[in-house]
Design an enzyme around this catalytic site. Structure first.
Site, mmCIF file in Angstrom:
data_model
loop_
_atom_site.group_PDB
_atom_site.id
_atom_site.type_symbol
_atom_site.label_atom_id
_atom_site.label_comp_id
_atom_site.label_asym_id
_atom_site.label_seq_id
_atom_site.Cartn_x
_atom_site.Cartn_y
_atom_site.Cartn_z
ATOM 1 N N ASP A 255 0.788 -1.234 0.000
ATOM 2 C CA ASP A 255 0.000 0.000 0.000
ATOM 3 C C ASP A 255 0.819 1.281 0.000
ATOM 4 O O ASP A 255 0.324 2.339 0.346
ATOM 5 C CB ASP A 255 -0.873 0.000 1.259
ATOM 6 C CG ASP A 255 -0.070 -0.251 2.528
ATOM 7 O OD1 ASP A 255 1.148 -0.038 2.498
ATOM 8 O OD2 ASP A 255 -0.668 -0.670 3.541
ATOM 9 N N GLU B 115 -0.484 -9.056 -1.112
ATOM 10 C CA GLU B 115 -1.085 -8.481 0.112
ATOM 11 C C GLU B 115 -2.287 -7.594 -0.263
ATOM 12 O O GLU B 115 -2.394 -6.430 0.127
ATOM 13 C CB GLU B 115 -0.081 -7.703 0.955
ATOM 14 C CG GLU B 115 -0.529 -7.486 2.395
ATOM 15 C CD GLU B 115 0.459 -6.645 3.209
ATOM 16 O OE1 GLU B 115 0.483 -5.423 3.035
ATOM 17 O OE2 GLU B 115 1.194 -7.228 4.019
ATOM 18 N N GLU C 13 -2.427 4.948 3.174
ATOM 19 C CA GLU C 13 -2.351 3.570 2.670
ATOM 20 C C GLU C 13 -3.711 2.948 2.356
ATOM 21 O O GLU C 13 -3.830 2.142 1.436
ATOM 22 C CB GLU C 13 -1.591 2.689 3.675
ATOM 23 C CG GLU C 13 -0.101 2.987 3.755
ATOM 24 C CD GLU C 13 0.248 4.215 4.590
ATOM 25 O OE1 GLU C 13 -0.672 4.830 5.181
ATOM 26 O OE2 GLU C 13 1.430 4.576 4.659
ATOM 27 N N HIS D 275 6.223 4.794 13.224
ATOM 28 C CA HIS D 275 6.525 5.647 12.064
ATOM 29 C C HIS D 275 5.300 6.193 11.351
ATOM 30 O O HIS D 275 5.421 6.932 10.376
ATOM 31 C CB HIS D 275 7.358 4.866 11.042
ATOM 32 C CG HIS D 275 6.560 3.800 10.336
ATOM 33 N ND1 HIS D 275 5.752 4.061 9.256
ATOM 34 C CD2 HIS D 275 6.409 2.481 10.585
ATOM 35 C CE1 HIS D 275 5.167 2.937 8.863
ATOM 36 N NE2 HIS D 275 5.539 1.972 9.655
ATOM 37 N N ARG E 209 2.412 8.067 9.550
ATOM 38 C CA ARG E 209 2.171 9.481 9.254
ATOM 39 C C ARG E 209 1.004 10.040 10.066
ATOM 40 O O ARG E 209 1.046 11.186 10.505
ATOM 41 C CB ARG E 209 1.863 9.676 7.756
ATOM 42 C CG ARG E 209 3.105 9.787 6.902
ATOM 43 C CD ARG E 209 2.785 9.929 5.415
ATOM 44 N NE ARG E 209 4.011 9.786 4.627
ATOM 45 C CZ ARG E 209 4.695 10.795 4.107
ATOM 46 N NH1 ARG E 209 4.289 12.032 4.246
ATOM 47 N NH2 ARG E 209 5.804 10.581 3.415
ATOM 48 N N HIS F 240 12.917 4.750 13.290
ATOM 49 C CA HIS F 240 12.713 4.937 11.845
ATOM 50 C C HIS F 240 13.445 6.202 11.405
ATOM 51 O O HIS F 240 13.551 7.168 12.174
ATOM 52 C CB HIS F 240 11.198 5.068 11.621
ATOM 53 C CG HIS F 240 10.752 4.925 10.194
ATOM 54 N ND1 HIS F 240 10.905 5.923 9.263
ATOM 55 C CD2 HIS F 240 10.122 3.911 9.549
ATOM 56 C CE1 HIS F 240 10.392 5.536 8.104
ATOM 57 N NE2 HIS F 240 9.907 4.302 8.247
HETATM 58 C C1 UD1 Z 1 6.579 4.743 3.982
HETATM 59 C C2 UD1 Z 1 5.210 4.369 3.431
HETATM 60 C C3 UD1 Z 1 4.409 3.627 4.499
HETATM 61 C C4 UD1 Z 1 5.192 2.455 5.078
HETATM 62 C C5 UD1 Z 1 6.543 2.959 5.559
HETATM 63 C C6 UD1 Z 1 7.377 1.803 6.042
HETATM 64 C C7 UD1 Z 1 4.065 5.813 1.824
HETATM 65 C C8 UD1 Z 1 3.225 7.004 1.629
HETATM 66 N N1 UD1 Z 1 4.458 5.558 3.078
HETATM 67 O O1 UD1 Z 1 6.396 5.690 5.021
HETATM 68 O O2 UD1 Z 1 3.212 3.116 3.922
HETATM 69 O O3 UD1 Z 1 4.469 1.911 6.155
HETATM 70 O O4 UD1 Z 1 7.235 3.600 4.472
HETATM 71 O O5 UD1 Z 1 8.480 2.235 6.788
HETATM 72 O O6 UD1 Z 1 4.383 5.152 0.885
HETATM 73 N N2 UD1 Z 1 14.038 8.091 5.337
HETATM 74 C C9 UD1 Z 1 15.420 8.021 5.250
HETATM 75 N N3 UD1 Z 1 16.000 6.828 4.907
HETATM 76 C C10 UD1 Z 1 15.278 5.709 4.679
HETATM 77 C C11 UD1 Z 1 13.880 5.778 4.789
HETATM 78 C C12 UD1 Z 1 13.270 6.974 5.105
HETATM 79 O O7 UD1 Z 1 16.111 9.014 5.468
HETATM 80 O O8 UD1 Z 1 15.868 4.675 4.375
HETATM 81 C C13 UD1 Z 1 13.397 9.388 5.669
HETATM 82 C C14 UD1 Z 1 13.512 10.420 4.539
HETATM 83 O O9 UD1 Z 1 13.665 11.701 5.109
HETATM 84 C C15 UD1 Z 1 12.149 10.303 3.847
HETATM 85 C C16 UD1 Z 1 11.257 10.052 5.028
HETATM 86 O O10 UD1 Z 1 11.991 9.176 5.876
HETATM 87 O O11 UD1 Z 1 11.787 11.461 3.121
HETATM 88 C C17 UD1 Z 1 9.897 9.524 4.743
HETATM 89 O O12 UD1 Z 1 9.916 8.396 3.880
HETATM 90 P P1 UD1 Z 1 8.556 7.979 3.099
HETATM 91 O O13 UD1 Z 1 8.830 6.725 2.338
HETATM 92 O O14 UD1 Z 1 7.997 9.127 2.378
HETATM 93 O O15 UD1 Z 1 7.536 7.704 4.246
HETATM 94 P P2 UD1 Z 1 7.539 6.710 5.457
HETATM 95 O O16 UD1 Z 1 6.980 7.484 6.589
HETATM 96 O O17 UD1 Z 1 8.833 6.030 5.598
HETATM 97 N N1 UDP Z 2 11.920 -3.990 10.715
HETATM 98 C C1 UDP Z 2 13.285 -4.109 10.558
HETATM 99 N N2 UDP Z 2 14.106 -3.297 11.291
HETATM 100 C C2 UDP Z 2 13.635 -2.373 12.168
HETATM 101 C C3 UDP Z 2 12.228 -2.248 12.297
HETATM 102 C C4 UDP Z 2 11.387 -3.071 11.556
HETATM 103 O O1 UDP Z 2 13.759 -4.936 9.782
HETATM 104 O O2 UDP Z 2 14.440 -1.686 12.801
HETATM 105 C C5 UDP Z 2 11.036 -4.837 9.893
HETATM 106 C C6 UDP Z 2 9.951 -5.593 10.616
HETATM 107 O O3 UDP Z 2 10.397 -6.871 10.976
HETATM 108 C C7 UDP Z 2 8.821 -5.654 9.602
HETATM 109 C C8 UDP Z 2 9.034 -4.424 8.751
HETATM 110 O O4 UDP Z 2 10.354 -3.957 9.025
HETATM 111 O O5 UDP Z 2 8.949 -6.782 8.748
HETATM 112 C C9 UDP Z 2 8.033 -3.355 9.089
HETATM 113 O O6 UDP Z 2 8.375 -2.183 8.437
HETATM 114 P P1 UDP Z 2 7.765 -0.786 8.843
HETATM 115 O O7 UDP Z 2 7.331 -0.811 10.264
HETATM 116 O O8 UDP Z 2 8.772 0.237 8.420
HETATM 117 O O9 UDP Z 2 6.534 -0.639 7.846
HETATM 118 P P2 UDP Z 2 5.025 -1.177 7.880
HETATM 119 O O10 UDP Z 2 5.047 -2.639 8.085
HETATM 120 O O11 UDP Z 2 4.323 -0.436 8.964
HETATM 121 O O12 UDP Z 2 4.494 -0.770 6.544
#
Ligand code: UD1
Ligand code: UDP
Length: 379
Positions: free
Chosen positions: A99, A121, A135, A216, A218, A248
Site C-alpha cells: 500500500d 497483500e 495507505e 513511524h 504518518r 525509523h
Molecule cells: C513509507 C510508506 C508507508 C510504510 C513505511 C514503512 C508511503 C506514503 N508511506 O512511510 O506506507 O508503512 O514507508 O516504513 O508510501 N528516510 C530516510 N532513509 C530511509 C527511509 C526513510 O532518510 O531509508 C526518511 C527520509 O527523510 C524520507 C522520510 O523518511 O523522506 C519519509 O519516507 P517515506 O517513504 O515518504 O515515508 P515513510 O513514513 O517512511
Molecule cells: N523492521 C526491521 N528493522 C527495524 C524495524 C522493523 O527490519 O528496525 C522490519 C519488521 O520486521 C517488519 C518491517 O520492518 O517486517 C516493518 O516495516 P515498517 O514498520 O517500516 O513498515 P510497515 O510494516 O508499517 O508498513
C-alpha cells in the site's frame, strides 16, 4: 524453446522489500520466469539493508528518496520514473506489494500501459481512509486495477468480494512476511553472527524485561508521537523494564524521540536494525509496542503480545487471535495496557500464544504457481 514470462517486480520501502524478497527468490529460481527487479528507493538506507541480507541486486534503481519528502513530489517522481522503466523493460506482468506510494504508482503506471498488475497483500481494509493514511486509499486504488489479487487471509479475500472484485481473480495465499520470517530465522540458525550485534545491549539490560518499540505512521505525527514518547518514558521508569527502540529514519519520528528520550538509562534509541537483528529483537522482547503493519503480523507468529498504537487496523486477524490489541496513542492508555501485561501473568499468558493467522510460510510458492497458471491460460 518457449519464451519465459517477463515479470517486473517493483518495490521501494523496507516492508515491501521484506515481503517481496521471498517472491523474487522464488521467481528467480523458476525457469518459467524472467524476473526483473526495479526499486524506486522511496527508502534508501532501510531498503538497502533488506537488499543486502536477501542478496538482491536490482536491475533498475530510481533512487527517488529525498529528505522529509512530500507525498505530492514522491508520487509524481515515482509515476514518471516507474513508467520509463516499464517502457524499457516491456514486462508481460508487473507485481506490486501492499500500500505504499511506490506500490500505488507502480500499479497506475502499469495500468496506463495496459500491462496486467498483480497485487501481493491485497484486500487489507480498515474502512477508514485516514487510518492508515494514505495507505487505505492506496490499496483501494491498486485493487481497482489489479489483475490477480493475492489476499493473505480469508478476511482480506472477503473485503475484496465485498467490493465486487471477481472472485475468480482473488486467491488466498498467506502473507509473504511469514515466508520472510522463516527464511531469516533459518539464516540466523546457519550463521548466528548475523544477529549478534545486539549482544552489548542485551548485556546492559540483563535481568530487565525488554519492551521492543517501533513507530513511524504518518497519521501519528505531531501529538501522537509526543504521546508515544511520553508513554515510553513512563514505562522505562519502572525498575524492571528496559526499552529497545530502533528509530525509523523519518525526521518527523526522530526529532520527537531524540528530544524526549535521548539519554535515559533504560531506553536504547538505536538505528534501524537489519532484518536478522530485528528478528532477534522480536525474540528477546517480552512485549512489542508498535504502529507498524509488518510487526503486527510477525509478533503473532512468534507468540509475542503486540500492543498496536493505532485506532483501527486493517490486520484484525491478530486481534481476533488474541495476540494483538489496539491501544491507540494516548500515553495513559499505553502505560496502563503495558503495566497490565507486565503485572498480571494471566493477561500476559492469554496474549502470548503463537498463532499463524497470517500464513504458513509458503505464500511465495503459491503466488508463483498462480502466476504460471495465469500465463498458461493466456498463452
Ligand atoms: C513509507 C510508506 C508507508 C510504510 C513505511 C514503512 C508511503 C506514503 N508511506 O512511510 O506506507 O508503512 O514507508 O516504513 O508510501 N528516510 C530516510 N532513509 C530511509 C527511509 C526513510 O532518510 O531509508 C526518511 C527520509 O527523510 C524520507 C522520510 O523518511 O523522506 C519519509 O519516507 P517515506 O517513504 O515518504 O515515508 P515513510 O513514513 O517512511
Ligand atoms: N523492521 C526491521 N528493522 C527495524 C524495524 C522493523 O527490519 O528496525 C522490519 C519488521 O520486521 C517488519 C518491517 O520492518 O517486517 C516493518 O516495516 P515498517 O514498520 O517500516 O513498515 P510497515 O510494516 O508499517 O508498513
Amino acid at each position: 524453446m518457449t519464451t519465459r514470462a517477463r515479470i517486473l517486480v517493483i518495490f521501494g520501502t523496507r516492508p515491501e522489500a521484506i515481503k517481496l524478497f521471498p517472491v523474487v527468490h522464488a521467481l528467480k529460481a523458476d525457469p518459467r520466469f524472467d524476473c526483473v527487479v526495479c526499486v524506486s528507493a522511496q527508502h534508501r538506507q532501510m531498503l538497502d539493508q533488506v537488499l543486502d541480507i536477501a542478496g538482491i541486486v536490482p536491475d533498475h534503481d530510481l533512487d527517488v528518496m529525498q529528505p522529509d519528502q512530500s507525498l505530492d513530489l514522491l508520487t509524481a517522481n515515482l509515476l514518471t520514473g516507474l513508467g520509463k522503466v516499464m517502457d524499457a523493460v516491456q514486462p508481460d506482468r508487473v507485481i506490486v506489494q501492499g500500500d505504499t506510494a511506490t506500490a500505488m504508482t507502480g500499479a497506475l503506471a502499469a495500468y496506463y500501459r495496459k500491462i496486467p498488475v498483480d497485487h501481493v497483500e491485497a484486500g487489507l481494509r480498515s474502512w477508514n481512509i485516514y487510518h492508515p493514511w494514505p495507505e487505505e486509499v492506496n490499496r483501494k486504488i491498486i485493487g481497482s486495477m489489479a489483475s490477480l489479487h493475492f489476499a493473505p487471509t480469508t478476511t482480506s479475500e472477503a473485503a475484496l468480494l465485498k467490493e465486487n472484485v471477481d472472485a475468480a481473480r482473488v486467491h488466498v495465499t498467506g502473507n509473504t512476511v511469514i515466508d520472510a520470517l522463516h527464511w531469516v530465522t533459518a539464516e540466523i540458525e546457519r550463521k548466528p553472527e548475523l544477529a549478534g550485534g545486539l549482544a552489548d545491549l542485551e548485556q546492559r539490560f540483563a535481568g530487565k524485561r525488554i519492551i521492543g518499540v517501533t513507530s513511524h505512521r504518518r497519521e501519528n505525527f505531531g501529538d501522537g508521537m509526543e504521546q508515544i514518547a511520553e508513554a515510553i518514558r513512563r514505562i522505562a521508569a519502572r525498575p524492571d523494564t528496559a526499552v529497545i527502540f530502533p528509530v525509523h529514519l523519518n525526521p518527523n519520528v526522530r526529532k520527537v524521540m531524540n528530544e524526549r528520550l535521548a539519554g535515559l538509562d533504560t531506553v536504547a534509541l538505536i538505528e534501524p536494525l537489519d532484518y536478522p537483528h530485528f528478528a532477534r529483537l522480536l525474540s528477546i522482547s517480552e512485549i512489542m509496542l508498535t504502529d507498524s503493519g509488518g510487526v503486527q503480523e510477525e509478533a503473532p507468529a512468534l507468540g509475542k503480545p503486540v500492543l498496536v498504537m493505532r485506532e483501527t487496523t486493517e490486520r484484525p486477524e491478530g486481534v481476533v487471535a488474541g495476540t494483538a490489541k489496539l491501544v491507540g496513542t494516548d500515553a495513559e492508555r499505553i502505560v496502563t495496557e503495558i503495566s497490565t501485561l507486565l503485572d498480571d501473568t494471566q493477561s500476559y499468558e492469554a496474549m502470548a500464544r503463537a498463532h499463524n493467522p497470517f500464513g504458513d510460510g509458503h505464500a511465495s510458492q503459491r503466488i508463483v504457481e498462480l502466476l504460471a497458471h495465469e500465463i498458461g491460460q493466456q498463452a
